[in-house]
Design an enzyme around this catalytic site. Structure first.
Site, PDB file in Angstrom:
ATOM      1  N   HIS A 104       0.842  -1.193   0.000  1.00  0.00           N
ATOM      2  CA  HIS A 104       0.000   0.000   0.000  1.00  0.00           C
ATOM      3  C   HIS A 104       0.878   1.244   0.000  1.00  0.00           C
ATOM      4  CE1 HIS A 104       0.831  -1.249   4.143  1.00  0.00           C
ATOM      5  NE2 HIS A 104       0.854   0.036   4.446  1.00  0.00           N
ATOM      6  N   HIS A 106       0.785   5.123   1.368  1.00  0.00           N
ATOM      7  CA  HIS A 106       0.117   6.127   2.202  1.00  0.00           C
ATOM      8  C   HIS A 106       0.019   7.441   1.439  1.00  0.00           C
ATOM      9  CE1 HIS A 106       0.504   3.992   6.148  1.00  0.00           C
ATOM     10  NE2 HIS A 106       1.502   3.398   5.508  1.00  0.00           N
TER      11      HIS A 106
HETATM   12  P1  5GP Z   1       2.152   0.319   7.369  1.00  0.00           P
HETATM   13  O1  5GP Z   1       2.579   0.416   8.817  1.00  0.00           O
HETATM   14  O2  5GP Z   1       2.071  -1.129   6.955  1.00  0.00           O
HETATM   15  O3  5GP Z   1       2.955   1.168   6.429  1.00  0.00           O
HETATM   16  O4  5GP Z   1       0.696   0.939   7.292  1.00  0.00           O
HETATM   17  C1  5GP Z   1      -0.445   0.228   7.627  1.00  0.00           C
HETATM   18  C2  5GP Z   1      -1.549   1.234   7.813  1.00  0.00           C
HETATM   19  O5  5GP Z   1      -2.777   0.541   7.837  1.00  0.00           O
HETATM   20  C3  5GP Z   1      -1.456   2.021   9.121  1.00  0.00           C
HETATM   21  O6  5GP Z   1      -1.388   3.410   8.840  1.00  0.00           O
HETATM   22  C4  5GP Z   1      -2.710   1.634   9.873  1.00  0.00           C
HETATM   23  O7  5GP Z   1      -3.272   2.709  10.570  1.00  0.00           O
HETATM   24  C5  5GP Z   1      -3.625   1.152   8.765  1.00  0.00           C
HETATM   25  N1  5GP Z   1      -4.576   0.145   9.185  1.00  0.00           N
HETATM   26  C6  5GP Z   1      -4.326  -0.961   9.951  1.00  0.00           C
HETATM   27  N2  5GP Z   1      -5.447  -1.682  10.123  1.00  0.00           N
HETATM   28  C7  5GP Z   1      -6.438  -1.018   9.446  1.00  0.00           C
HETATM   29  C8  5GP Z   1      -7.830  -1.268   9.253  1.00  0.00           C
HETATM   30  O8  5GP Z   1      -8.401  -2.253   9.731  1.00  0.00           O
HETATM   31  N3  5GP Z   1      -8.542  -0.371   8.509  1.00  0.00           N
HETATM   32  C9  5GP Z   1      -7.931   0.736   7.943  1.00  0.00           C
HETATM   33  N4  5GP Z   1      -8.720   1.552   7.235  1.00  0.00           N
HETATM   34  N5  5GP Z   1      -6.622   1.003   8.114  1.00  0.00           N
HETATM   35  C10 5GP Z   1      -5.884   0.143   8.855  1.00  0.00           C
END
Ligand code: 5GP
Ligand code: ZN
Length: 141
Positions: A104, A106
């Protein structure tokens, strides 16, 4: 289009509609929705529909599709929210701060002095506030 999935993955469950989200847009290969722990109002995610964890294993054309979706969301953020700036950020592996191993990007609205770090703490957002900013973005998508 068929794609790999992981039954234990939170983003695969969102893609499958098993967990709700504030969905901004969706196309054949990607989906975009609001982050539930926003660093700033309007923080959203552009997500591959298939379960590829990181940049080194995702097919190039799918990564391109995710980037295109991130661009569409960024344009909506810029138009609707007029932030001080926008960061696009994509993490690979826990050492890089990745917490969800499903690729993903951001889309992070920024404002001067917000002190958002490259790796930030997850603080749950207020659901009503996320929904309100979601509606502002939807209106320009
Ligand atoms: P990462 O740390 O992998 O770069 O980002 C993962 C993102 O997913 C985080 O910003 C976190 O807040 C978001 N996230 C985690 N679980 C969920 C969820 O169940 N729903 C949504 N909409 N976002 C989520
Ligand atoms: Zn997944």
């Amino acid at each position: 289009m068929s794609h790999p999935t992981d039954a234990d993955c939170i983003f695969c469950k969102i893609v499958a509609g098993q967990i709700p989200c504030f969905k901004l847009l969706e196309d054949e290969r990607t989906i975009a929705f609001m982050d539930i722990n926003p660093v700033n109002p309007g923080h959203a995610l552009a997500v591959a529909k298939g379960h590829w964890p990181t940049v080194d294993v995702i097919p190039t054309e799918v990564l391109g599709a995710v980037a295109a979706t991130a661009q569409r969301v960024a344009k909506a953020v810029i138009t609707a929210l007029e932030p001080g700036g926008v960061n696009l950020l994509q993490a690979n592996g826990p050492g890089a701060g990745q917490s969800v191993p499903h690729l993903h990007i951001h889309v992070m609205p920024r404002r001067p002095g917000d002190a958002v770090a490259l790796n930030w703490d997850y603080v749950p957002g207020d659901r009503a506030e996320i929904e309100a900013v979601y509606r502002r973005l939807k209106a320009v998508l």
